[in-house]
Design a protein around this motif. Structure first.
Motif, mmCIF file in Angstrom:
data_model
loop_
_atom_site.group_PDB
_atom_site.id
_atom_site.type_symbol
_atom_site.label_atom_id
_atom_site.label_comp_id
_atom_site.label_asym_id
_atom_site.label_seq_id
_atom_site.Cartn_x
_atom_site.Cartn_y
_atom_site.Cartn_z
ATOM 1 N N TYR A 177 -17.340 -20.531 74.773
ATOM 2 C CA TYR A 177 -17.720 -21.466 75.825
ATOM 3 C C TYR A 177 -19.035 -21.046 76.480
ATOM 4 O O TYR A 177 -19.807 -21.894 76.930
ATOM 5 C CB TYR A 177 -16.610 -21.555 76.871
ATOM 6 C CG TYR A 177 -15.397 -22.307 76.371
ATOM 7 C CD1 TYR A 177 -15.430 -23.692 76.233
ATOM 8 C CD2 TYR A 177 -14.226 -21.635 76.027
ATOM 9 C CE1 TYR A 177 -14.337 -24.392 75.768
ATOM 10 C CE2 TYR A 177 -13.119 -22.335 75.558
ATOM 11 C CZ TYR A 177 -13.179 -23.714 75.424
ATOM 12 O OH TYR A 177 -12.098 -24.399 74.954
ATOM 13 N N ARG A 178 -19.322 -19.745 76.518
ATOM 14 C CA ARG A 178 -20.596 -19.284 77.061
ATOM 15 C C ARG A 178 -21.748 -19.714 76.157
ATOM 16 O O ARG A 178 -22.794 -20.173 76.633
ATOM 17 C CB ARG A 178 -20.575 -17.757 77.209
ATOM 18 C CG ARG A 178 -21.879 -17.181 77.759
ATOM 19 C CD ARG A 178 -21.773 -15.684 77.968
ATOM 20 N NE ARG A 178 -20.753 -15.360 78.989
ATOM 21 C CZ ARG A 178 -20.466 -14.121 79.351
ATOM 22 N NH1 ARG A 178 -21.088 -13.091 78.783
ATOM 23 N NH2 ARG A 178 -19.559 -13.902 80.289
ATOM 24 N N GLY A 181 -22.338 -23.356 76.589
ATOM 25 C CA GLY A 181 -23.103 -23.626 77.791
ATOM 26 C C GLY A 181 -24.587 -23.387 77.592
ATOM 27 O O GLY A 181 -25.419 -24.149 78.087
#
Length: 345
Positions: A177-178, A181
């Protein structure tokens, strides 16, 4: 009359927006549970003729909305089930026998993650808008469902479109998810915030006319059935038939836009899988390409599967939604009448 509760007047036909959301959520769950096995079998039948190699994708539809799934299974093909399928019934039997009954609902969780919020937004907005437009439009109130359906679809599709794009990115690459992003920030920095709504155009070209025609025909059909059989309120069968009929009509008339949208989704998924950043073809370009390669009939490809899928999906969704609203109306009525019966005794 002065003792009437103010909150009751704020309700649409006796139910609150929260109750509308719950009713539409249950409808989305039932529809997805019913339609998903049909899609799994259809994709298995397609895959045995044209397997999906690495980097390719297919469009998965549950009757409410479409989803892109990208193959990242090494050099193997997706859905390489044992044996050969000789038709729909044979595929059902062999899949259940070799992989278990649960395999017919493979891919259901991501479908629900997308379908449920989109349906809740869509149906709740429609009911709220229609209730207000019927008052404002006066003698032209018969067009309130058409306008409300179109506006509600624009809102729902616009909210869900960035989520759909992010989910596609997660499927096409193994990202945390990082990392996701970081990719989103880079895309927004390079192309602006509108990059998160890529592909929204062809979606609206199909879904907005579909919604306008669907709700207009549904409300008119429901009203006609009530008049024909002399009932004040539509029965479950009436809403089921009206939903199936209006869904069939709308799906046929908007089929060319559905074909174009599917082509663009597949193209977008392949570009992301192969890490290519150039833009996908425009809607007009795809439409011209289809006509050049396959003629006008190419714009109506998949006529029978779309009707078979959309008609029951619309019927189940709207009838279960209406059933849920009826339940909450009776519940609210009983709660309001309860104190009156107590005081009388």
């Amino acid at each position: 009359m002065s003792g009437q509760r103010p909150s009751a007047t704020a309700k649409d036909n006796g139910i609150t927006p929260i109750q509308q959301m719950v009713a539409s959520c249950s409808g989305a769950l039932l529809t997805s549970l019913f339609v998903t096995p049909l899609d799994v079998v259809k994709i298995r039948l397609q895959a045995q003729k044209n397997p999906f190699p690495k980097g390719k994708c297919f469009v998965y539809c549950n009757g409410l909305m479409d989803h892109i799934c990208v193959c990242m299974n090494g050099n193997k093909a997706w859905y390489k089930a044992p044996g050969h399928f000789n038709g729909t019934a044979d595929a059902f039997v062999k899949i259940v026998r070799t992989e278990g009954l649960g395999s017919l609902w493979s891919g259901l969780p991501p479908t629900l993650i997308m379908a449920v919020p989109a349906t809740v937004i869509y149906f709740t907005c429609y009911d709220q808008l229609r209730a207000r437009l019927k008052v404002k439009m006066g003698q032209h109130e018969q067009f309130a469902p058409m306008v409300s359906g179109a506006v509600a679809r624009v809102g729902a599709a616009s909210v869900i479109s960035p989520i759909e794009l992010l989910r596609t990115k997660l499927q096409s690459e193994k990202l945390s998810y990082r990392q996701l992003g970081t990719c989103v920030r880079r895309a927004v920095g390079a192309e602006g915030w509108l990059s998160l709504w890529r592909g929204l155009g062809p979606t609206l070209l199909r879904d907005v006319p579909f919604s306008a025609m669907y709700w207009y025909n549904y409300e008119r059909g429901k009203q006609w059935l009530c008049q024909r059989y002399g009932t004040k309120e539509p029965t479950f069968a009436m809403t089921f038939v009206s939903g199936a009929t209006s869904g069939t009509i709308a799906s046929i008339l908007t089929l060319p836009f559905d074909v174009v949208k599917t082509r663009r989704q597949v193209e977008l998924g392949e570009l992301q899988a192969m890490n290519l950043s150039h833009k996908a073809s425009s809607t007009i370009t795809v439409m011209k390409k289809i006509v050049t390669q396959h003629g006008i009939k190419g714009l109506f490809a998949g006529f029978l599967p779309r009707v078979i899928k959309v008609a029951p999906a619309c019927a189940i969704m709207i009838s279960s939604y209406e059933l849920g609203k009826d339940f909450f109306r009776k519940h609210n009525r009983d709660r309001e009448l309860g104190p009156l019966h107590t005081s009388d005794t």
